[in-house]
Scaffold this active site. Structure first.
Site, PDB file in Angstrom:
ATOM      1  N   SER A   1       6.382  -4.434   7.009  1.00 21.89           N
ATOM      2  CA  SER A   1       5.401  -4.964   6.060  1.00 21.89           C
ATOM      3  C   SER A   1       5.456  -4.370   4.655  1.00 21.89           C
ATOM      4  O   SER A   1       4.784  -4.874   3.762  1.00 21.89           O
ATOM      5  CB  SER A   1       3.980  -4.783   6.612  1.00 21.89           C
ATOM      6  OG  SER A   1       3.701  -5.795   7.550  1.00 21.89           O
TER       7      SER A   1
ATOM      8  N   LYS B   1      -3.090  -1.535  -1.327  1.00 23.93           N
ATOM      9  CA  LYS B   1      -3.246  -2.543  -0.270  1.00 23.93           C
ATOM     10  C   LYS B   1      -4.649  -2.418   0.315  1.00 23.93           C
ATOM     11  O   LYS B   1      -5.141  -1.312   0.539  1.00 23.93           O
ATOM     12  CB  LYS B   1      -2.190  -2.307   0.815  1.00 23.93           C
ATOM     13  CG  LYS B   1      -2.179  -3.382   1.897  1.00 23.93           C
ATOM     14  CD  LYS B   1      -1.020  -3.167   2.873  1.00 23.93           C
ATOM     15  CE  LYS B   1      -0.976  -4.239   3.943  1.00 23.93           C
ATOM     16  NZ  LYS B   1       0.166  -4.062   4.866  1.00 23.93           N
TER      17      LYS B   1
ATOM     18  N   SER C   1       3.259  -7.906   5.582  1.00 25.56           N
ATOM     19  CA  SER C   1       1.879  -8.124   5.221  1.00 25.56           C
ATOM     20  C   SER C   1       1.492  -7.567   3.853  1.00 25.56           C
ATOM     21  O   SER C   1       0.446  -7.959   3.311  1.00 25.56           O
ATOM     22  CB  SER C   1       0.974  -7.494   6.284  1.00 25.56           C
ATOM     23  OG  SER C   1       1.145  -6.093   6.292  1.00 25.56           O
TER      24      SER C   1
END
Ligand code: ZN
Lengths: 506, 522
Positions: free
Chosen positions: B206, B107, B182
């Site tokens: 997330s 990420k 996210s």
């Protein structure tokens, strides 16, 4: 907005003080002398090339996290203990949020409603009178970077074409020491900062150099009318905060100026604006900074990147036991043990020789007075001539102790002792080595001395006659003649005795 | 938003030299379909090289990522070089980690040397971190191959990855739908077989919500179990990095690789990492007490989600677990508390993006002062959701409102922790659906932030209380994956893997194949 009155128009200070009582509180920031920064491992050395002592943490790079420096906590606790504070068994750091280019994260890690140390005091002596100044709190925080405004004439942001930021200072550990509004005069304000500086220096936790900014002081000043006899105290007036005073003299001058300035406004029926002010040393006046109305809302909240600081009672007790002798106690002891006056102590401290004198006494000086005399006069002067601190002179307290012993034993005169000091400072060895190397010992050999005495008597028969006639004080010139003949390497008292003996009047 | 002309995506052509994949033995078939455990085993056995595994992943990215848009940056050269070194060391007989040679998608919120770190934000466009996050350091030390950085909602604020400044990521199950957020890029990359593993971060769900809507296993470890050093903070007291994978065992292997005490993170806890890999393999939940949270069901929960969840509960019963209904009354207040705490912390954490030392700088024309440059940069560099939360948080922390908002939210947090504590006196783990609904269409909720916030209704309590939680795929509704959430007490992360591993095995057995096999071809 009311501005500073011209200094010439200010009323006499005594007149102001007769009508108003100043109420003064002080906030002092002290950079702790840790090897590394508050929340990272970067070095803290003063004067390094800009931005060479930085890392992701103290630059506030995305993703970096703080880790508390244990040494900084220890130093802060020592300061708290020396100021008779309570040490919180549990406290937290908080974020103080505001935007400024020299603040890497745009928040400062500080402490807010849960400070490390609370509720202490410091006793301050002015003209023989003790003033107790309450300490509200001592808390820990990190320093900011330093902005350099380039292109303007003043080095200030006004008129500059651009600014550079040095983050070497960002993250250096600070403590902020906040007093109660207990101080009532500029002299006590100055003495408080002076005493605080001595205390912190004695703890060895900061070099407390105001000129380098490792100790900075903000003064909160307000005035209230002196009550008529029998009336209760008036409530506190509105205060101003004069920031970043960087010398003892500035503390006293700025407070004194604020007192006068505020009195003019109050006399005119105007109100004091709560604001921060800046002190301009060159003109001795304060000027308005930002007012409270437009002050930043710091939006304090507990720092989520750090766990609470929970200090055990054992840890605090250990530190309490490790406290060195503090300046006030030391003064009491030196007066009692060595017979110094309070004035002597102030002189020795101001000359930077107090430790050296004490070490000289400990090294076996003939007496404390002699130790004081030699350091305070001769050696302090030599240090000043060489532009070094007395402690940095080549001569050691043990050397000085030995010299005082030689003088007391009649083996050196003061004049000879100065020559011995010359030799020691020139690297010729210990005092005894210099004495023998330079041949400086008082000549005790009767042959040479007796011959010189006889020659002096023979050379001044009229004086000799006066002395024989009972005018013993007339012997002086003969002593001088012998000293000259002996090139100073003789003991004047011994010469005098020998002269009187040879003249048959002893 | 169908195109992203300003995307910094760099997808160099994959070098075509060297052996074609797949190879023999365990690696027969499409290497990208292998689990991380199988990939590592094949590499360890010499049946597959790390370079081959890496090349297969890069080829897959080249093939499908124009559609999925999981990756913001592909480091083909770095990945192949790292894989080559791993192969050399294996050839030299050096010991390698249990995930040696396995490709992984990071990420883009973790500071990574040699790659951009954008956090999905314009304000960090082109920024290269001069240091590695601790998670990245551990992955490198574990010989995991870092393929590149994957998309996310800007600064991890969002539940759909539509808040990325670099365009949305698409759900591999249905490319008109969101992949969650996210960590949407992380989930989409794994679900699209671009990587067997991904690292996500979870502040309010997330990791788990994208895992749920993409049919993956995703775990938020106990707060403090995985270092946050180098994780660009959204909400410091809630953020936690964790694994996304296709199987419980793969997630456990990655969890074990990244967890453990880090002296660079003061909130990292110095306790032994629970044996998550062993727990994943045990597959025995007889006598395990499982609490179904009453407050995380009912109105607002999609019937298909409820049905899949109920079927999974039946499966747990069949496996010998004891199912109990448990009430956690304060969970109702979790969402409002979260939307005070997270924005408050973010308003402070994001203050450092000021154009002074790194990242975007707008308006520095030689005339404007620092304050104006800061303000213009932040205006241009932050997207609307980030601004919304900064404003919300600034307000909540402001003088006179602190007690009513931030202070009150912290009290709710304590009450939620007490709800958990009381529940764990009765049960070993708690379960709920991971999300009230399956993946929604791209654009469906962009104009309704509150509807978007509801995606995290079930996941937020674990962030507020700090305990670990897993999302596990348990079925489909209308062809879209449904996730079941397992929650456990702090530092009992192994219980997630125990229950998750057993449930996954039973469901795969019944189905005859992993759920992800049912995803349409891209
Ligand atoms: Zn540093």
């Amino acid at each position: 907005m009311s501005t500073a009155a011209p200094a010439s128009a200010l009323p006499s200070y005594d007149d102001v003080i007769a009508r108003y009582e100043p109420v003064i509180g002080l906030e002092t920031h002290v950079e702790l002398g840790t090897v590394s920064k508050m929340f990272c491992g970067c070095a803290t050395a003063f004067g390094a090339e800009p931005n060479t002592q930085v890392c992701p943490v103290c630059l506030g790079l995305p993703g970096s996290l703080p880790v508390v420096n244990e040494a900084a906590v220890r130093f802060a606790v020592l300061i708290g203990l020396a100021l008779h504070c309570d040490i919180a068994p549990w406290c937290r750091f908080a974020r103080k949020n505001y935007f400024y280019p020299d603040m890497p994260k745009n928040f400062q890690i500080s402490q807010y409603d849960e400070p490390l140390c609370t509720d202490g005091y410091l006793d301050v002596e002015v003209d023989g009178e003790i003033h107790r100044v309450g300490i509200t709190r001592v808390h820990m925080e990190e320093d900011t970077g330093k902005s350099l405004h380039v292109g303007g004439s003043t080095g200030r942001i006004h008129g500059a074409t651009h600014s550079l930021v040095d983050y070497n200072r960002a993250g250096i550990p600070l403590v902020e020491i906040v007093t109660e509004p207990d101080v009532r005069s500029p002299e006590v304000a100055r003495a408080y900062v002076d005493e605080l500086r001595e205390l912190i220096r004695a703890l060895g936790v900061s070099d407390v150099r105001m000129e380098q900014g490792s100790l900075r002081c903000d003064a909160n000043v307000s005035l209230r009318r002196r009550p008529a006899p029998g009336e209760p105290d008036a409530p506190f007036g509105t205060r101003t905060e004069t920031k970043n005073l960087n010398s003892l003299r500035s503390v006293e001058r700025a407070v004194r100026y604020e007192i006068s300035r505020q009195s003019v406004l109050l006399d005119d029926g105007e109100r004091i604006i709560q604001e921060t002010r800046h002190f301009d040393e060159s003109v001795g006046r304060t000027s308005s900074g930002r007012s409270k109305e437009e002050a930043t809302d710091y939006r304090y909240f507990p720092e989520p990147d750090l766990t609470p600081l929970a200090l055990s009672a054992e840890y605090v007790d250990e530190l309490r036991a490790s406290l060195p002798e503090l300046p006030a106690a030391r003064r009491v002891r030196l007066i009692a043990e060595h017979g110094y006056s309070a004035r002597d102590l102030v002189d020795m401290r101001n000359a930077g020789v107090l430790d050296l004198v004490e070490q000289t006494v400990a090294a076996g000086a003939a007496n404390p007075v002699a130790a004081r005399k030699w350091w305070l006069n001769e050696l302090a002067r030599r240090a000043a001539d060489a532009a070094v601190a007395p402690a940095d002179l080549v001569i050691t307290p043990a050397d000085v102790a030995r010299i005082t012993v030689l003088i007391a034993g009649g083996e050196l005169t003061d004049a000879l002792a100065r020559k011995v000091i010359d030799g020691v400072l020139a690297g010729e060895g210990t005092p005894d080595e210099v004495v023998s190397g330079r041949g400086l010992a008082i000549v005790a050999d009767d042959g040479a001395l007796t011959a010189a005495v006889d020659a002096a008597i023979a050379g001044a028969p009229d004086i000799a006659e006066k002395v024989r006639g009972g005018k013993l004080n007339a012997v002086g010139p003969l002593v001088g003649a012998v000293m000259k003949a002996m090139k100073g390497q003789a003991d004047p008292a011994g010469i005098r005795a020998l002269l009187l003996e040879r003249l048959g009047v002893s | 938003m169908t195109d992203h002309p300003t995307s910094p995506v760099s997808r160099p052509a994959v070098p075509t030299t060297g052996a074609a994949v797949p190879t023999a033995g365990a690696a027969q078939g499409d290497v990208t379909r292998l689990t991380a455990a199988a990939t590592a085993a094949a590499i360890a056995a010499g049946e597959l090289s790390a370079v081959e595994a890496t090349r297969a992943a890069l080829e897959r990215i080249a093939k499908v990522d124009d559609t999925v848009h999981a990756f913001l940056h592909v480091d083909a050269e770095g990945a192949l070089a790292a894989a080559g070194r791993i192969d050399q060391r294996r050839a030299a007989g050096e010991p390698l980690g249990p995930l040696a040679g396995v490709p992984l998608a990071l990420k883009d919120v973790l500071a990574t040397r040699g790659m951009p770190t954008t956090c999905g934000s314009r304000i960090l466009e082109g920024w290269q971190a001069p240091y590695d996050a601790t998670v990245v350091t551990r992955l490198r030390a574990a010989d995991v191959v870092l393929l590149g950085k994957v998309n996310m909602d800007e600064f991890a604020m969002g539940s759909s990855t539509e808040n990325s400044a670099y365009g949305p990521t698409r759900n591999p199950w249905d490319t008109t739908r969101i992949p969650g957020g996210s960590s949407g890029g992380s989930a989409a990359a794994v679900a699209a077989f671009e990587a067997p593993l991904a690292i996500g971060t979870d502040t309010g769900g997330s990791i788990r919500q994208p895992a749920a809507v993409c049919g993956l296993v995703g775990v938020k470890p106990t707060y403090g179990a995985v270092s946050r050093y180098g994780l660009v903070a959204f909400s410091s007291s809630l953020d936690q990095a964790g694994p996304l994978a296709r199987t419980v065992t793969d997630a456990a292997l990655l969890h074990a690789a990244i967890a453990g005490h880090d002296p660079l993170d003061s909130t990292s806890v110095d306790v032994p990492v629970p044996s998550v890999v062993a727990a994943a393999a045990r597959r025995d939940v007889r006598g395990v007490r499982v609490g179904v949270v009453r407050e995380l069901s009912g109105e607002g929960y999609d019937p298909g989600v409820q049905a899949a969840f109920a079927a999974a509960v039946d499966t747990l019963t069949d496996l010998g677990a004891e199912i109990v209904e448990v009430s956690c009354p304060h969970f109702t207040y979790a969402m409002p508390a979260y939307y005070l705490i997270a924005p408050s912390e973010c308003s402070s954490n994001l203050a450092r993006f000021d154009a002074m030392r790194f990242g975007l700088r707008i308006g520095d024309d030689g005339q404007a002062g620092a304050e104006e440059v800061m303000s213009r940069t932040r205006e241009a560099g932050f997207g609307p959701e980030v601004k919304r939360r900064i404003i919300l948080g600034t307000y909540a922390l402001s003088s006179g409102y602190y007690d009513a908002y931030y202070g009150q939210a912290q009290k709710v947090r304590t009450l939620i922790s007490r709800d958990f504590a009381a529940a764990y006196e009765q049960v070993d783990v708690l379960i709920s659906p991971t999300t009230p609904t399956p993946a929604f269409p791209i654009g469906a909720k962009v104009d309704d932030p509150v509807a978007m916030y509801l995606s995290d209704l079930c996941t937020i309590p674990s962030n507020l209380a700090g305990g670990p939680a897993m999302s596990l795929p348990v079925g489909l509704t209308d062809g879209l994956p449904v996730g079941l959430q397992i929650m456990a007490p702090t530092f009992a992360d192994d219980r997630l893997y125990l229950v998750g591993g057993a449930l996954e095995a039973a469901l795969d057995d019944r189905r005859g194949h992993p759920l992800l096999d049912e995803a349409p071809a891209l």
